[in-house]
Enzyme design. Structure first.
Site, short mmCIF file in Angstrom:
data_model
loop_
_atom_site.label_atom_id
_atom_site.label_comp_id
_atom_site.label_asym_id
_atom_site.label_seq_id
_atom_site.Cartn_x
_atom_site.Cartn_y
_atom_site.Cartn_z
CG PHE A 136 -1.86 1.19 1.20
CD1 PHE A 136 -3.00 1.17 0.41
CD2 PHE A 136 -1.60 2.34 1.95
CE1 PHE A 136 -3.86 2.27 0.37
CE2 PHE A 136 -2.44 3.43 1.90
CZ PHE A 136 -3.58 3.39 1.11
CG ASP A 164 5.43 3.65 1.78
OD1 ASP A 164 5.45 4.35 2.82
OD2 ASP A 164 4.41 3.49 1.08
CE LYS A 192 -1.03 5.83 7.68
NZ LYS A 192 -0.69 5.00 6.53
C1 LIG Z 1 -0.96 5.31 5.08
C2 LIG Z 1 0.09 4.91 4.10
C3 LIG Z 1 0.29 5.60 2.90
C4 LIG Z 1 -0.63 6.73 2.46
O1 LIG Z 1 -0.55 7.82 3.30
P1 LIG Z 1 -1.70 8.96 3.18
O2 LIG Z 1 -1.26 9.99 4.16
O3 LIG Z 1 -2.99 8.29 3.53
O4 LIG Z 1 -1.69 9.44 1.79
C5 LIG Z 1 1.32 5.21 2.08
N1 LIG Z 1 2.13 4.19 2.42
C6 LIG Z 1 1.98 3.48 3.56
C7 LIG Z 1 2.92 2.38 3.88
C8 LIG Z 1 0.94 3.81 4.44
O5 LIG Z 1 0.77 3.10 5.56
#
Ligand SMILES: *Cc1c(COP(=O)(O)O)cnc(C)c1O
Length: 406
Positions: free
Chosen positions: A141, A226, A255
């Protein structure tokens, strides 16, 4: 002076909001530390942390102080001007990581968007247009923009929106042989979550990340981590790459970085950063003084030996009790994760029923998360009090007992 506001309820959501979310039946109105109160005054313990965001809980004095101080000074100037909080934050991130340069934005998706665009730009400048392929992992994700859902390894998020971004392939996670078979001199980047968060809290093997690093070097591809969910203390290291001892070329963060105030960052080396020359990329709000002032305060508190060591200690406290509850009620087959990103894998009998566990916990006054239908996820504040952990897990045990006897 406060102005009288019209009353609103959960039912209003269905009347005035786009129906892309299905929020819980209650509306939180106030928080302090790891406790939240809803409209009726009911108190809940928060082990969800706003999906791994509220890294210092709710209304932490250092964050409230930083935000209100900045709010009285300067809110926004755009990137036509730089600002002091952004420069201080960049210094802190550069000093604390492999990176020499920071780019600020407003969310995880935007941090990844910048990372992917940078990787393609570097390959384009150095090797030409044919080197543009991105390899990502199945079930990964990376956010909800069109580029990031295309890179993400979950077709349910990318199907049905017309043509996707091309030049992207997906290989099974933690499978070095599959990555080896896919990577080529046309690969511009490999993107990996050090722990797959949304799809079930699946930590990478050290050998997998090490092997990915070697394959990228061999093929002149960039390694992107990521760390939107794993960064800013979540694993007990400031970033998960430091926990693993494998250094990426580009890292995305969001986050927890803002502790609840929207901010994202892409970190990289000087050599790569120079490819995003003036005018190649940008965002109006990126590096906003309010967001950066709060993120500075977050890092000042989180990036300390006490808080980081506390994460590891609190992991043990959660894990021991969750394993016990899982066994006693036949609920979990495994409790996995690192630091305060913990996933409880449901047993075959409870497979697909993470939502039921979420609902049962909520009835006992506890906020938890799902990570897909088969995993119950915990992503609490990194400074959650031990007494709150114990009380929250008492509530969780009551929920497990009621759910499994029903
Ligand atoms: C939450 C998340 C995203 C997306 O972040 P947003 O602030 O919702 O755009 C991308 N990568 C990972 C691993 C995430 O947990």
């Amino acid at each position: 002076m406060s102005v009288e506001q019209a009353p609103v309820q959960r039912a209003d959501f269905d009347q005035v909001m786009v129906p892309n979310y299905a929020p819980a039946a209650f509306i939180p109105v106030r928080g302090a530390g790891s406790r939240v109160w809803d409209q009726s005054g009911r108190e809940l313990i928060d082990f969800a942390g706003g999906i791994a965001v509220n890294v210092l809980g709710h209304a932490h004095p250092a964050l409230v102080g930083a935000l209100t101080e900045q709010a009285n000074k300067l809110w926004h100037v755009s990137n036509v001007f730089t600002n002091e909080p952004a420069l201080r934050l960049a210094h802190k991130l550069v000093d604390a990581t492999f990176a020499d340069r920071a780019f600020f934005c407003n969310s995880g998706a935007e941090a990844n968007e910048a990372a992917f665009k940078l990787a393609r730009r570097v390959a384009h400048d150095r090797f030409g247009a044919q080197k543009h392929e991105i390899i990502a992992t199945v079930n990964s994700f990376h956010g909800r923009t069109l580029f990031t859902v295309s890179v993400g390894g979950q077709p349910k998020y990318s199907d049905g929106f017309g043509p996707k971004i091309t030049g992207i392939s997906h290989v099974p996670y933690n499978d070095l042989e599959a990555l080896k078979a896919q990577i080529s001199d046309k690969t511009c980047a490999v993107v990996i979550e050090p722990i797959q968060g949304e799809s079930g809290v699946v930590p990478a093997d050290v050998a997998y990340l090490q092997g990915a690093r070697e394959l990228c070097d061999k093929h002149n591809a960039l390694l992107i981590f990521d760390e939107v969910q794993t960064g800013v203390g979540r694993t007990g290291s400031l970033f998960a790459y430091q926990h693993y001892g494998v250094t990426p070329d580009i890292l995305s963060s969001a986050k927890s970085l803002g502790g609840g105030f929207p901010i994202g960052a892409m970190l990289t080396t000087e050599d790569l950063a120079k490819h995003l020359a003036v005018g190649t990329h940008g965002t109006t709000y990126g590096g906003n003084p309010l967001a950066c002032a709060v993120a500075n305060a977050v890092l000042d508190v989180v990036n300390t030996p006490e808080v980081l060591a506390g994460v590891t200690a609190k992991h043990q406290r959660f894990k021991a009790r969750l394993e016990k509850i899982g066994q006693q009620y036949g609920l979990f087959s495994q409790v996995r994760g690192i630091g305060l990103l913990i996933g409880c894998v449901l047993t075959d009998a409870w497979k697909g029923k993470a939502k039921d566990v979420f609902n049962a916990a909520e009835k006992e006054g506890l906020m938890v998360l799902q990570a897909g239908p088969d995993v119950v996820r915990f992503a609490p504040s990194l400074v959650v009090e031990d007494a709150d952990i114990d009380e929250g897990l008492d509530r969780f045990e009551r929920a497990a007992a009621k759910l499994t006897q029903a």
